[in-house]
Scaffold this motif. Sequence first.
Motif, mmCIF file in Angstrom:
data_model
loop_
_atom_site.group_PDB
_atom_site.id
_atom_site.type_symbol
_atom_site.label_atom_id
_atom_site.label_comp_id
_atom_site.label_asym_id
_atom_site.label_seq_id
_atom_site.Cartn_x
_atom_site.Cartn_y
_atom_site.Cartn_z
ATOM 1 N N ASP A 28 42.248 40.506 37.098
ATOM 2 C CA ASP A 28 41.940 39.476 38.088
ATOM 3 C C ASP A 28 43.181 38.652 38.407
ATOM 4 N N ARG A 29 43.954 38.318 37.383
ATOM 5 C CA ARG A 29 45.192 37.564 37.613
ATOM 6 C C ARG A 29 46.188 38.387 38.420
ATOM 7 N N THR A 41 45.010 38.626 42.054
ATOM 8 C CA THR A 41 45.173 37.349 42.750
ATOM 9 C C THR A 41 46.635 37.101 43.091
ATOM 10 N N GLN A 42 47.533 37.340 42.129
ATOM 11 C CA GLN A 42 48.953 37.107 42.364
ATOM 12 C C GLN A 42 49.509 38.071 43.397
#
Length: 232
Positions: free
Chosen positions: A54-55, A58-59
């Motif tokens: 997820d990180r 998102t990034q």
Amino acid sequence: MNNNEEHIEQEEHWVSVSDLMAGLMMVFLLIAIVFMVNAERERNKVRDVAVLYDRLRTQLYQDLLTEFAPDLEQWGAEINPDLSIRFGRPELIFDRGANKLKTGFEDILQDFFPRYLGIITSVKYRDDIAEVRIEGHTSSGWLGQEEDSAYILNMGLSQERTRSTLDYLLLLPEVQQEKYWLKAHMTANGLSSSKPILSLGGEEDRERSRRVEFRLRTDAESRIAAILESYQ
């Protein structure tokens, strides 16, 4: 043997059976505890991979948006949080029923793709990209054809369009240093009319359905699948 001796022998027999059952219960209890501990560890692994994914997503989405936001309107493109980039103005991409890239779309790709490749092959993301998909989409119609025949004809057309796009990208001088990586990660996928874009009223938007998309798949899915397979 008198009654007292027989009674004592029976008691000793039942005591030994009771001890055996108690021992077995302890063994089963230990097995259950070990299983629960291992299961908790595996769940934590899945959770950690999901959080990292997820990180990462998102990034990566933010980096793509920062890079291309000034160009999206003139390209007729949009970037979505699922890491897809959609080029949705068919008049800029292909003539109706044709698979040859229009000059305008070639110019867009020449500007877009080297910058796109620079982001996804950077040290930050390179090892986490499992696939770069070029997807070709059509509307559901084909003049003079019934539904099934139209679907098959559009499947061939969408595949030819993605191959044309892939061929053009691989010949760009700016990407030659990453060609080996591209050939290992990039695929061309014709999807016919299987994923139409719908209007607010729920009807197919035929113009917007005729599009080309670039879609990224990270290796988080394969990592989670490998963990889940360990349960089997």
